[in-house]
Motif scaffolding. Structure first.
Motif, PDB file in Angstrom:
ATOM      1  N   VAL A 238       0.810  -1.220   0.000  1.00  0.00           N
ATOM      2  CA  VAL A 238       0.000   0.000   0.000  1.00  0.00           C
ATOM      3  C   VAL A 238       0.849   1.278   0.000  1.00  0.00           C
ATOM      4  CG1 VAL A 238      -1.786   1.292   1.249  1.00  0.00           C
ATOM      5  CG2 VAL A 238      -2.048  -1.167   0.906  1.00  0.00           C
ATOM      6  N   PRO A 239       1.848   1.372   0.883  1.00  0.00           N
ATOM      7  CA  PRO A 239       2.693   2.584   0.830  1.00  0.00           C
ATOM      8  C   PRO A 239       3.417   2.717  -0.517  1.00  0.00           C
ATOM      9  CG  PRO A 239       3.141   1.321   2.835  1.00  0.00           C
ATOM     10  CD  PRO A 239       2.236   0.485   1.994  1.00  0.00           C
ATOM     11  N   GLU A 240       3.786   1.575  -1.068  1.00  0.00           N
ATOM     12  CA  GLU A 240       4.470   1.600  -2.361  1.00  0.00           C
ATOM     13  C   GLU A 240       3.537   2.129  -3.461  1.00  0.00           C
ATOM     14  OE1 GLU A 240       7.617   1.138  -2.913  1.00  0.00           O
ATOM     15  OE2 GLU A 240       7.505   1.223  -5.107  1.00  0.00           O
ATOM     16  N   MET A 241       2.293   1.713  -3.396  1.00  0.00           N
ATOM     17  CA  MET A 241       1.315   2.208  -4.382  1.00  0.00           C
ATOM     18  C   MET A 241       1.155   3.713  -4.257  1.00  0.00           C
ATOM     19  SD  MET A 241      -1.887  -0.415  -4.571  1.00  0.00           S
ATOM     20  CE  MET A 241      -2.887   0.388  -5.825  1.00  0.00           C
ATOM     21  N   THR A 242       1.038   4.180  -3.031  1.00  0.00           N
ATOM     22  CA  THR A 242       0.870   5.616  -2.796  1.00  0.00           C
ATOM     23  C   THR A 242       2.065   6.383  -3.372  1.00  0.00           C
ATOM     24  OG1 THR A 242      -0.231   4.998  -0.741  1.00  0.00           O
ATOM     25  CG2 THR A 242       0.334   7.326  -1.004  1.00  0.00           C
ATOM     26  N   ARG A 243       3.246   5.844  -3.098  1.00  0.00           N
ATOM     27  CA  ARG A 243       4.473   6.507  -3.543  1.00  0.00           C
ATOM     28  C   ARG A 243       4.548   6.534  -5.074  1.00  0.00           C
ATOM     29  NH1 ARG A 243       9.297   5.749  -4.972  1.00  0.00           N
ATOM     30  NH2 ARG A 243       9.091   3.485  -5.211  1.00  0.00           N
ATOM     31  N   GLN A 244       4.295   5.392  -5.676  1.00  0.00           N
ATOM     32  CA  GLN A 244       4.406   5.337  -7.143  1.00  0.00           C
ATOM     33  C   GLN A 244       3.339   6.178  -7.834  1.00  0.00           C
ATOM     34  OE1 GLN A 244       5.030   1.636  -9.121  1.00  0.00           O
ATOM     35  NE2 GLN A 244       6.435   0.832  -7.566  1.00  0.00           N
ATOM     36  N   LEU A 245       2.174   6.241  -7.242  1.00  0.00           N
ATOM     37  CA  LEU A 245       1.119   7.070  -7.839  1.00  0.00           C
ATOM     38  C   LEU A 245       1.505   8.541  -7.800  1.00  0.00           C
ATOM     39  CD1 LEU A 245      -2.083   5.303  -6.474  1.00  0.00           C
ATOM     40  CD2 LEU A 245      -1.603   5.748  -8.898  1.00  0.00           C
ATOM     41  N   ALA A 246       2.090   8.956  -6.679  1.00  0.00           N
ATOM     42  CA  ALA A 246       2.535  10.348  -6.543  1.00  0.00           C
ATOM     43  C   ALA A 246       3.617  10.647  -7.578  1.00  0.00           C
ATOM     44  CB  ALA A 246       3.052  10.593  -5.132  1.00  0.00           C
ATOM     45  N   GLU A 247       4.508   9.661  -7.735  1.00  0.00           N
ATOM     46  CA  GLU A 247       5.599   9.809  -8.693  1.00  0.00           C
ATOM     47  C   GLU A 247       5.056   9.967 -10.111  1.00  0.00           C
ATOM     48  OE1 GLU A 247       9.081   7.164  -7.430  1.00  0.00           O
ATOM     49  OE2 GLU A 247       8.544   6.517  -9.473  1.00  0.00           O
ATOM     50  N   ARG A 248       4.083   9.123 -10.442  1.00  0.00           N
ATOM     51  CA  ARG A 248       3.499   9.178 -11.783  1.00  0.00           C
ATOM     52  C   ARG A 248       2.842  10.519 -12.030  1.00  0.00           C
ATOM     53  NH1 ARG A 248       1.776   3.491 -14.009  1.00  0.00           N
ATOM     54  NH2 ARG A 248       3.297   2.296 -12.847  1.00  0.00           N
ATOM     55  N   LYS A 249       2.187  11.034 -11.006  1.00  0.00           N
ATOM     56  CA  LYS A 249       1.505  12.314 -11.142  1.00  0.00           C
ATOM     57  C   LYS A 249       2.534  13.409 -11.445  1.00  0.00           C
ATOM     58  CE  LYS A 249      -2.072  12.831  -8.189  1.00  0.00           C
ATOM     59  NZ  LYS A 249      -2.551  13.222  -6.848  1.00  0.00           N
ATOM     60  N   ALA A 250       3.647  13.357 -10.700  1.00  0.00           N
ATOM     61  CA  ALA A 250       4.679  14.376 -10.865  1.00  0.00           C
ATOM     62  C   ALA A 250       5.297  14.302 -12.259  1.00  0.00           C
ATOM     63  CB  ALA A 250       5.756  14.187  -9.796  1.00  0.00           C
ATOM     64  N   ARG A 251       5.386  13.054 -12.773  1.00  0.00           N
ATOM     65  CA  ARG A 251       6.014  12.845 -14.079  1.00  0.00           C
ATOM     66  C   ARG A 251       5.125  13.234 -15.241  1.00  0.00           C
ATOM     67  NH1 ARG A 251       7.912   7.387 -13.176  1.00  0.00           N
ATOM     68  NH2 ARG A 251       6.126   6.777 -14.431  1.00  0.00           N
ATOM     69  N   ARG A 252       3.811  13.161 -14.960  1.00  0.00           N
ATOM     70  CA  ARG A 252       2.850  13.353 -16.050  1.00  0.00           C
ATOM     71  C   ARG A 252       3.056  14.733 -16.692  1.00  0.00           C
ATOM     72  NH1 ARG A 252      -2.639  12.195 -13.790  1.00  0.00           N
ATOM     73  NH2 ARG A 252      -1.617  10.203 -13.429  1.00  0.00           N
TER      74      ARG A 252
END
Ligand code: FAD
Ligand code: AMP
Lengths: 268, 347
Positions: free
Chosen positions: B326-340
């Motif tokens: 779950v924390p990993e999902m949160t982290r990767q989602l935030a990362e993807r948002k920043a990259r978008r």
């Protein structure tokens, strides 16, 4: 202190819900060969009654109405610590809905007699009505406390913590009183070894027919049940074809999110 | 038993109106809408029965939501719901006015009352209906999930009157309120004596954090179960939900453990949700839970146990430890948002 109460716990044996599968060919539920168990909330009812006995003395009887195979539920309840068991079994009871069920159980409870507390589960997992407990109280014209998560025996009264949508009510009732136990309200004890040995020795289960109890055949069974199941529609759920990911968490999460993104689940 | 010789003797659709701390329960309002439809088909009308104390405004409100008539039974001893006197009120009025159909909300009190009453007056009562219709013969077709929600049973009560049913809360819409609707408030005297009182409600303790968590409205739900182990771990789900713009829900086992409030609960005895995405974290997938979420558009299961039934009904499954995943999902989602890439128009 007043002597402990006589409690009668009503339990039912039900097919294990998780094992019920829809037959893909006939679209009906496959019930034969499905393993059965004590209705899960009824275990909480048994535990609640046994705790009253642990604390105040008295005795706990267990009662079921159903085919002879329900004996195994009674044996398990006895092994948990119940003192005696009663099986009401009769062909003419087949197909009873909640009205005749509550009626028959009430008549049997009346025949057993001497009771102060009657325990039921919140509801059964196969019929899921929760109407039998209050129905027994209606028939016996006694008090009731439903969705109970804690009980306290007060000698000539009983106090119950009742779980409702927005909180917990504390009800106090005179005896006799029907209590329905909230599912998950306690941790039911496992059957004990000494209990199992007591069961093996035999003599703890009384089997009665309707005639033994004096139940009017014109009040029970499918023909005297006000409700009928006219038909059953199978709910066909979409076949979801799961994509399963496993392995090292970081990579698995990346794969999961990639798949969801590719399917457009994360956008929008 | 009430074996009616002439069924036409019984007329009208009744709704038990449940007043709870000065308000009409939502399910009572929902039922008024259902009752209107049924009464229209039967060519009859809708009556509410409201036992309580000091609730006349609620009787008016029921008329605005669809009742033609409200039988108001006021007595200080009826202020708080208890089984015996309420059952007496219902049995007395049903005996006097002979309705054809009586509806209850499948709330705790509705079931407590209906269960007692149906045994007293010996007629059928179908629990927890999700659809109520009139069939070709003019009988009430009471449709309810059965066997762990894998099928829908049509229950009929052909030979007896009344036909009684309880309806699952939040399945039927609340009808529009029309302040101009006309109807009558009929005060019904039902004598409540000491002999009718057995239960005393000695105290009430409000559930922690009960404030209305509208999980039904969320497009994305992150639901936690017993696998969360501790209430404080719900923080992990809140973080993920925030990243996704969703809300947090729970299984009954997590709710009954006292970890989160009751209005988070999804399932047969909780709420029914149909979000765009339902992420079940540490929830095994018992039928009673599936009952509340199996119509979600997409289902994601996160569970340590690859045999958990939730995997059988999901679109995406991740077999793993939620505390890592779950924390990993949160982290990767935030990362993807920043990259978008920032949309052209916003540049
Ligand atoms: C009358 C009745 C009504 C009911 N109504 C409802 C209802 O409305 N809603 C409802 O939800 N239930 C309801 N239930 C209860 C239902 O039968 C289940 O008991 C309940 O849903 C189980 O909750 P759970 O999945 O959270 O817990 P469990 O069944 O204990 O499952 C916990 C899961 O967490 C997983 N897990 C553990 N640790 C981890 C980890 N570190 N990482 C990942 N996964 C992990 C386990 O593998 C397991 O699958 C009802 C039951 C009855 C009898
Ligand atoms: N056949 C039965 N024999 C004994 N007890 C029963 C039976 N059916 C129902 N009960 C009791 O009534 C409760 C509610 O059942 P139901 O109304 O079917 O949901 C159960 O949890 C049992 O305690």
């Amino acid at each position: 202190m007043a002597p402990g109460p006589r409690s009668i716990v009503c339990i039912k044996q039900v097919p294990k819900a998780q094992e019920l599968q829809v037959d893909p060919v006939t679209n009906t539920l496959k019930r034969v060969g499905v393993p059965s168990e004590i209705n899960p909330p009824d275990r909480n009812a048994l535990e609640m009654a046994l705790q009253v006995k642990d604390q105040f003395g008295g005795e706990v009887f267990v009662l079921t109405m159903g085919p002879p195979v329900f004996t195994s539920a009674l044996e398990e309840a006895l092994a948990m610590g119940c003192d005696r068991a009663f099986l009401l079994t009769d062909r003419i009871l087949g197909g009873s809905d909640t009205v005749p069920t509550a009626h028959s159980l009430s008549e049997t409870i009346h025949k057993i007699g001497g009771y102060q507390l009657i325990f039921c589960g919140e509801e059964t997992t196969d019929a899921s009505t929760g109407h039998v407990g209050p129905g027994i109280a209606g028939h016996l014209d006694c008090a009731q406390i439903t969705y109970c998560s804690e009980v306290q025996f007060l000698g000539n009264r009983v106090r119950g913590k009742r779980s409702v949508e927005d909180g917990f009510e504390t009800w106090e009732c005179p005896l006799p009183c029907v209590i329905t136990a909230n599912f998950l309200s306690n941790r039911p004890r496992p059957p004990s070894l000494s209990g199992k040995i007591r069961v093996k020795r035999g003599g703890l289960i009384t089997t009665w027919s309707c005639a033994d109890v004096g139940i009017d055949p014109g009040k029970v069974g499918i023909r005297n049940s006000p409700t009928i199941v006219a038909k059953v529609d199978t709910v066909v759920l979409p076949d979801r074809k799961a994509k399963i990911f496993r392995g090292e968490p970081k990579a698995a999460v990346t794969a999961l999110l990639d798949a969801m993104a590719a399917d457009g689940v994360l956008s929008r | 038993m009430t074996l009616p010789k002439d069924k036409t003797e019984y007329r009208g659709v009744w709704v038990f109106l449940e007043a709870r701390r000065g308000r009409l329960r939502d399910v009572s309002r929902q039922l008024l809408g259902v009752a209107r439809g049924l009464a229209q088909t039967r060519g009859s009308d809708v009556s509410g029965v409201l036992p309580s104390w000091n609730v006349e405004p609620l009787a008016r409100e029921a008329i605005e939501f669809g009742a033609d008539r409200v039988y108001l039974v006021e007595d200080p001893r009826l202020e708080t719901y208890t089984s015996r006197p309420y059952a007496k009120v219902m049995a007395t009025l049903i005996g006097k006015h002979k309705p054809e159909i009586v509806l209850f909300g499948a709330s705790k009190n509705g079931r407590d009352l209906g269960g007692r009453l149906h045994a007293m007056i010996e007629t059928g009562l179908a629990a927890d209906c999700v659809k109520l219709e009139i069939d070709a013969d003019g009988n009430l077709d009471m449709i309810r999930p059965s066997f762990g929600e894998k099928s829908l049973a049509h229950i009929l009560c052909k030979q007896h009157r009344q036909q009684m049913a309880s309806a699952r809360p939040n399945v039927f819409p609340i009808p529009p309120r029309d302040p101009a609707r006309k109807g009558e408030v009929v005060r019904e005297p039902v004598e409540i004596t000491d002999a009718d009182l057995d239960a005393k409600v000695v105290s009430f303790e409000e559930r922690r954090g009960h404030k209305g968590n509208p999980i039904e409205d969320a497009k994305i739900l992150v639901a936690g179960g017993f696998g969360l182990r501790d209430p404080k771990n719900f923080r992990l789900l809140e973080d993920l939900a925030k990243e996704l713009g969703g809300a947090v829900a729970a299984s009954r086992k997590a709710v009954d453990a006292g970890w989160v409030p009751k209005d988070y609960q999804v399932g047969q005895t909780g709420r029914t949700v149909r979000p765009r995405v339902y992420i079940a974290v540490g929830i095994s997938g018992a039928v009673q839970h599936l009952a509340g979420m199996q119509e979600s558009e997409k289902i994601v299961a996160i569970n340590l146990d690859h045999n958990a039934p939730m995997f059988e009904i999901c679109d995406y499954g991740l077999v793993g430890d939620l505390f890592q995943v779950v924390p990993e999902m949160t982290r990767q989602l935030a990362e993807r948002k920043a990259r978008r890439p920032v949309p052209v128009a916003a540049r």
